[in-house]
Scaffold this motif. Structure first.
Motif, PDB file in Angstrom:
ATOM      1  N   LEU A 154      -1.768  -1.573  -3.938  1.00  0.00           N
ATOM      2  CA  LEU A 154      -2.360  -0.247  -4.156  1.00  0.00           C
ATOM      3  C   LEU A 154      -1.179   0.672  -4.455  1.00  0.00           C
ATOM      4  CD1 LEU A 154      -4.945  -0.097  -1.219  1.00  0.00           C
ATOM      5  CD2 LEU A 154      -5.215  -1.082  -3.507  1.00  0.00           C
ATOM      6  N   VAL A 200       0.865  -1.178   0.000  1.00  0.00           N
ATOM      7  CA  VAL A 200       0.000   0.000   0.000  1.00  0.00           C
ATOM      8  C   VAL A 200       0.900   1.225   0.000  1.00  0.00           C
ATOM      9  CG1 VAL A 200      -1.818   1.270   1.196  1.00  0.00           C
ATOM     10  CG2 VAL A 200      -1.800  -1.236   1.262  1.00  0.00           C
ATOM     11  N   ILE A 212      -9.651   4.013  -2.122  1.00  0.00           N
ATOM     12  CA  ILE A 212     -10.565   2.877  -2.082  1.00  0.00           C
ATOM     13  C   ILE A 212     -11.750   3.238  -1.188  1.00  0.00           C
ATOM     14  CG2 ILE A 212     -10.811   0.420  -1.592  1.00  0.00           C
ATOM     15  CD1 ILE A 212      -8.740   1.050  -3.768  1.00  0.00           C
ATOM     16  N   HIS A 255      -1.517   7.470  -5.658  1.00  0.00           N
ATOM     17  CA  HIS A 255      -2.003   6.135  -5.322  1.00  0.00           C
ATOM     18  C   HIS A 255      -3.527   6.142  -5.234  1.00  0.00           C
ATOM     19  CE1 HIS A 255       2.189   6.122  -3.676  1.00  0.00           C
ATOM     20  NE2 HIS A 255       2.195   4.950  -4.285  1.00  0.00           N
ATOM     21  N   PRO A 256      -4.150   4.977  -5.232  1.00  0.00           N
ATOM     22  CA  PRO A 256      -5.615   4.906  -5.297  1.00  0.00           C
ATOM     23  C   PRO A 256      -6.305   5.355  -4.014  1.00  0.00           C
ATOM     24  CG  PRO A 256      -4.573   2.837  -5.965  1.00  0.00           C
ATOM     25  CD  PRO A 256      -3.519   3.658  -5.322  1.00  0.00           C
ATOM     26  N   VAL A 276      -7.708   4.293   2.074  1.00  0.00           N
ATOM     27  CA  VAL A 276      -8.587   3.121   2.134  1.00  0.00           C
ATOM     28  C   VAL A 276      -9.704   3.423   3.123  1.00  0.00           C
ATOM     29  CG1 VAL A 276      -8.743   0.651   2.662  1.00  0.00           C
ATOM     30  CG2 VAL A 276      -6.667   1.570   1.591  1.00  0.00           C
ATOM     31  N   VAL A 326      -4.177  -2.209  -8.148  1.00  0.00           N
ATOM     32  CA  VAL A 326      -4.929  -0.971  -8.363  1.00  0.00           C
ATOM     33  C   VAL A 326      -3.890   0.141  -8.402  1.00  0.00           C
ATOM     34  CG1 VAL A 326      -6.849   0.453  -7.585  1.00  0.00           C
ATOM     35  CG2 VAL A 326      -6.806  -1.981  -7.018  1.00  0.00           C
ATOM     36  N   ALA A 373      -1.979   6.422  -0.717  1.00  0.00           N
ATOM     37  CA  ALA A 373      -3.202   5.626  -0.806  1.00  0.00           C
ATOM     38  C   ALA A 373      -4.154   5.983   0.335  1.00  0.00           C
ATOM     39  CB  ALA A 373      -2.882   4.139  -0.757  1.00  0.00           C
TER      40      ALA A 373
END
Length: 269
Positions: free
Chosen positions: A187, A169, A201, A198-199, A175, A213, A173
């Motif tokens: 991620l 991760v 979520i 970064h993503p 989450v 991802v 990111a």
């Protein structure tokens, strides 16, 4: 003080249940008595046992278990949300992992749960301005558990990582709450820019084993990412995506895929 702690413990049904599970385990396997006494029964509170367990797992020749335990104790005393998140993660693992039959199992045996709690400690250190100590914890989590979560990543409560091998991760990111993911999930980023790369979520997302991802994209709440998929674009809420690159293949299949842990992709004949 001892009486106060005893009273606190007596109104904590989760900790009481863990204690009873430990006593039952010792009755069934007396050879494990020292481990369960040291890891669980000698402690007055859940957070005391959690700090002890993290310290035992992360200690090294460079930093003693007592030093790590002191850091954890300080963090839990200053930020009760860390303990609440650990409890939410514990319940999430119990509810979603069919291999988990007792509340004490994640705390004592499941590296996914332990790695996430160690990450939460590193994130607290990062926010507290103790970046080098946060990096040390991240390094030890990667070495011990095979899970690499940057301490700056933001992760909500109720996270369950099943098997937890080769999970990555990235730094930026995000989450949400009540997310479930399996082993070998990444991620990650798609470049070396320093901004958000970064993503993000959403809440209630289910991420299958081996899924990647990548980039500054958003995965909408209560969606599913099929095992082995490579997600490079935004995913709308409550959809299922699959493939390399991933595409929408249907609805999420239920209101809370992260809770149901249903990875089956239904296709029309």
């Amino acid at each position: 003080m001892a009486k106060t702690r005893a009273n606190l413990r007596s109104i904590d049904p989760v900790w009481d249940r863990i204690g009873q599970e430990a006593r039952d385990a010792i009755a069934d396997a007396p050879s494990l008595g020292a481990m369960f006494h040291g890891g669980l029964l000698q402690h007055d509170r859940f957070e005391d046992a959690l700090g002890y367990r993290i310290a035992m797992k992360l200690e090294s020749t460079e930093m003693s278990a007592q030093t790590i335990r002191d850091v954890a104790d300080e963090a839990y005393a200053k930020d009760p949300d860390l303990v609440q998140a650990a409890r939410a993660d514990l319940v999430a693992t119990m509810d979603r992992d069919p291999a988990c039959h007792r509340l004490m199992q994640p705390l004592m045996f499941f590296k996914g749960y332990q790695a996430v709690q160690a990450y939460r400690l590193s994130h607290w250190l990062w926010q507290d301005g103790q970046a080098d100590l946060a990096y040390f914890v991240q390094m030890r989590v990667s070495e011990v558990f095979g899970v690499d979560i940057h301490p700056a990543a933001k992760i909500g409560k109720g996270l369950m990582i099943d098997h937890a091998h080769s999970v990555v991760v990235g730094e930026t990111a995000v989450v949400g709450d009540n997310v479930s993911m399996l082993h070998s999930v990444t991620l990650g980023g798609t470049g070396k820019q320093e901004e958000k790369r970064h993503p993000t979520i959403g809440n209630g997302v289910l991420i299958g084993a081996g899924a990647k991802v990548l980039g500054n994209i958003t995965v909408g709440h209560c969606s599913r990412i099929a095992a082995g998929s490579v997600v490079l674009h935004d995913v709308p809420p409550m959809k299922t995506v699959a493939g390399v690159p991933a595409k929408i293949v249907g609805e999420a299949g239920c209101a809370q895929p992260a809770l149901s842990m249903n990875h089956i992709l239904l296709t029309e004949d």
